[in-house]
Design an enzyme around this catalytic site. Structure first.
Site, PDB file in Angstrom:
ATOM      1  N   GLU A 187      -5.667  -2.556  14.206  1.00  0.00           N
ATOM      2  CA  GLU A 187      -5.333  -3.078  15.684  1.00  0.00           C
ATOM      3  C   GLU A 187      -6.056  -2.155  16.885  1.00  0.00           C
ATOM      4  OE1 GLU A 187      -3.085  -1.999  13.414  1.00  0.00           O
ATOM      5  OE2 GLU A 187      -2.597  -3.788  12.527  1.00  0.00           O
ATOM      6  N   SER A 230       1.082  -7.653   6.847  1.00  0.00           N
ATOM      7  CA  SER A 230       1.534  -8.179   5.855  1.00  0.00           C
ATOM      8  C   SER A 230       3.049  -8.654   6.043  1.00  0.00           C
ATOM      9  CB  SER A 230       1.368  -7.500   4.384  1.00  0.00           C
ATOM     10  OG  SER A 230       2.339  -6.334   4.617  1.00  0.00           O
ATOM     11  N   HIS A 253      -3.333  -1.090  -4.018  1.00  0.00           N
ATOM     12  CA  HIS A 253      -2.538  -2.125  -4.591  1.00  0.00           C
ATOM     13  C   HIS A 253      -2.730  -2.222  -6.176  1.00  0.00           C
ATOM     14  CE1 HIS A 253      -0.883  -4.240  -1.181  1.00  0.00           C
ATOM     15  NE2 HIS A 253      -1.971  -3.560  -0.475  1.00  0.00           N
ATOM     16  N   SER A 261       0.667  -1.364  -0.018  1.00  0.00           N
ATOM     17  CA  SER A 261       0.018   0.008   0.107  1.00  0.00           C
ATOM     18  C   SER A 261       0.882   1.179   0.022  1.00  0.00           C
ATOM     19  CB  SER A 261      -0.932  -0.140   1.140  1.00  0.00           C
ATOM     20  OG  SER A 261      -1.845  -1.078   1.175  1.00  0.00           O
ATOM     21  N   ARG A 320      -0.251  -7.914  -3.413  1.00  0.00           N
ATOM     22  CA  ARG A 320      -0.072  -9.012  -2.781  1.00  0.00           C
ATOM     23  C   ARG A 320      -1.259  -9.586  -2.149  1.00  0.00           C
ATOM     24  NH1 ARG A 320       3.117  -5.861   1.203  1.00  0.00           N
ATOM     25  NH2 ARG A 320       4.541  -6.788   0.897  1.00  0.00           N
ATOM     26  N   THR A 321      -1.226 -10.724  -1.779  1.00  0.00           N
ATOM     27  CA  THR A 321      -2.407 -11.397  -1.287  1.00  0.00           C
ATOM     28  C   THR A 321      -2.254 -11.385   0.150  1.00  0.00           C
ATOM     29  OG1 THR A 321      -2.781 -12.995  -3.042  1.00  0.00           O
ATOM     30  CG2 THR A 321      -3.580 -13.821  -0.957  1.00  0.00           C
ATOM     31  N   HIS A 322      -3.152 -11.164   0.951  1.00  0.00           N
ATOM     32  CA  HIS A 322      -3.026 -10.675   2.708  1.00  0.00           C
ATOM     33  C   HIS A 322      -3.912 -12.106   3.009  1.00  0.00           C
ATOM     34  CE1 HIS A 322      -2.596  -6.586   1.236  1.00  0.00           C
ATOM     35  NE2 HIS A 322      -1.859  -6.548   2.176  1.00  0.00           N
ATOM     36  N   ASN A 344      -0.018   6.094   8.671  1.00  0.00           N
ATOM     37  CA  ASN A 344      -0.850   6.821   9.958  1.00  0.00           C
ATOM     38  C   ASN A 344      -0.332   6.350  11.259  1.00  0.00           C
ATOM     39  OD1 ASN A 344      -2.210   3.929   8.828  1.00  0.00           O
ATOM     40  ND2 ASN A 344      -2.197   3.931  10.754  1.00  0.00           N
TER      41      ASN A 344
END
Length: 274
Positions: free
Chosen positions: A195, A214, A73, A41, A94-96, A237
């Site tokens: 989170e 990731s 992405h 990202s 990418r795949t997460h 951020n």
């Protein structure tokens, strides 16, 4: 084996590598790659400036890959020759793990890079920062990680030394490009929820400086394959509870756009030295 069968992940990676070799490398008179990059990202701006394009294809056309589902992405596998003359494979997405397809698709790009002959892997991501001094747009070298996903791409009694998961040599090389680059420990959570403030505090207590969804799993697979890894996070951020502001993925995209030229220059400089 079908294009989505990960019962044998090594064979799946070889199938993808054979496809890339036949469809993209061979027509250019090439047999393999030397370096691979995964752009997370905020890192996709300026991808065309990372080297002279050899070939490009949509990710979901390559066996085992799917179109990225995350805004910010890209969705391409791009082959380019860098300023240093190396052949690079650039994955603009990418795949997460939170996509729920298991760990094997998450690390498929890494294993495909290894099957194509890469010796060096550059992993990038957008993340939350715990250090108030790291304003959004700050690039941070990864010195280590903490994997809180509860899983691993390794199978069975596969014991991989992770003492230097992220190459000290490559970090020093990156600082030749930008001596001001700080470094920190990345904590991978499962996601896709951000989170909580309590989880962020926990990450700090156990030694983390950055939080995201990731990279750690990919690094484990890369070290299993013998790849030298450089990890770079873009702080998009402040992590939850650090600034008192609510989190929004639009912030991630905006921070990446603003930092785009600096990130491109950083990657260009690194690729010139690898």
């Amino acid at each position: 084996m079908s294009s989505t069968d990960f019962s044998d992940p090594t064979a799946m990676a070889q199938q993808a590598a054979d496809f890339v070799r036949a469809q993209l490398l061979a027509p250019a008179g090439l047999d393999g790659i030397e370096v691979a990059l995964v752009l997370g990202s905020g890192w996709n701006q300026g991808v065309d400036e990372l080297g002279d394009e050899i070939a490009s294809i949509n990710l979901d056309a390559v066996p085992g890959f799917t179109k990225p589902v995350v805004a910010g992405h890209g969705g391409a596998l791009r082959l380019a020759r860098t300023a240093s003359g190396k052949v690079a494979m650039v994955l603009t997405g990418r795949t997460h793990f939170y996509e729920g397809r298991g760990v094997e698709p998450v690390v498929h790009g890494v294993r495909t890079a290894a099957a194509l002959g890469a010796s060096t892997l550059v992993l990038t991501n957008g993340c939350g920062g715990l250090d108030p001094a790291w304003a959004p747009g700050t690039a941070v070298l990864l010195s280590d990680h903490i994997n809180l996903t509860g899983t691993t791409p390794l199978r069975g009694a596969t014991f991989i030394d992770m003492s230097e998961a992220y190459s000290r040599r490559l970090r020093e090389l990156a600082r030749e490009v930008d001596p001001t680059l700080p470094e920190g420990v990345y904590v991978q959570f499962s996601g896709p929820n951000y989170e909580t403030p309590a989880e962020v505090r926990m990450a700090g207590v156990i030694g983390g400086n950055l939080v995201g969804m990731s990279t750690a799993l990919e690094t484990i697979a890369a070290r299993e394959a013998g790849l030298e890894v450089l990890g770079i996070s873009l702080v998009t951020n402040a992590a939850a509870g650090i600034s008192g502001e609510n989190l929004d993925h639009a912030e991630v995209i905006a921070a990446g756009k603003e930092a785009g030229p600096r990130l491109t220059a950083l990657l260009q400089g690194i690729l010139e030295r690898i």
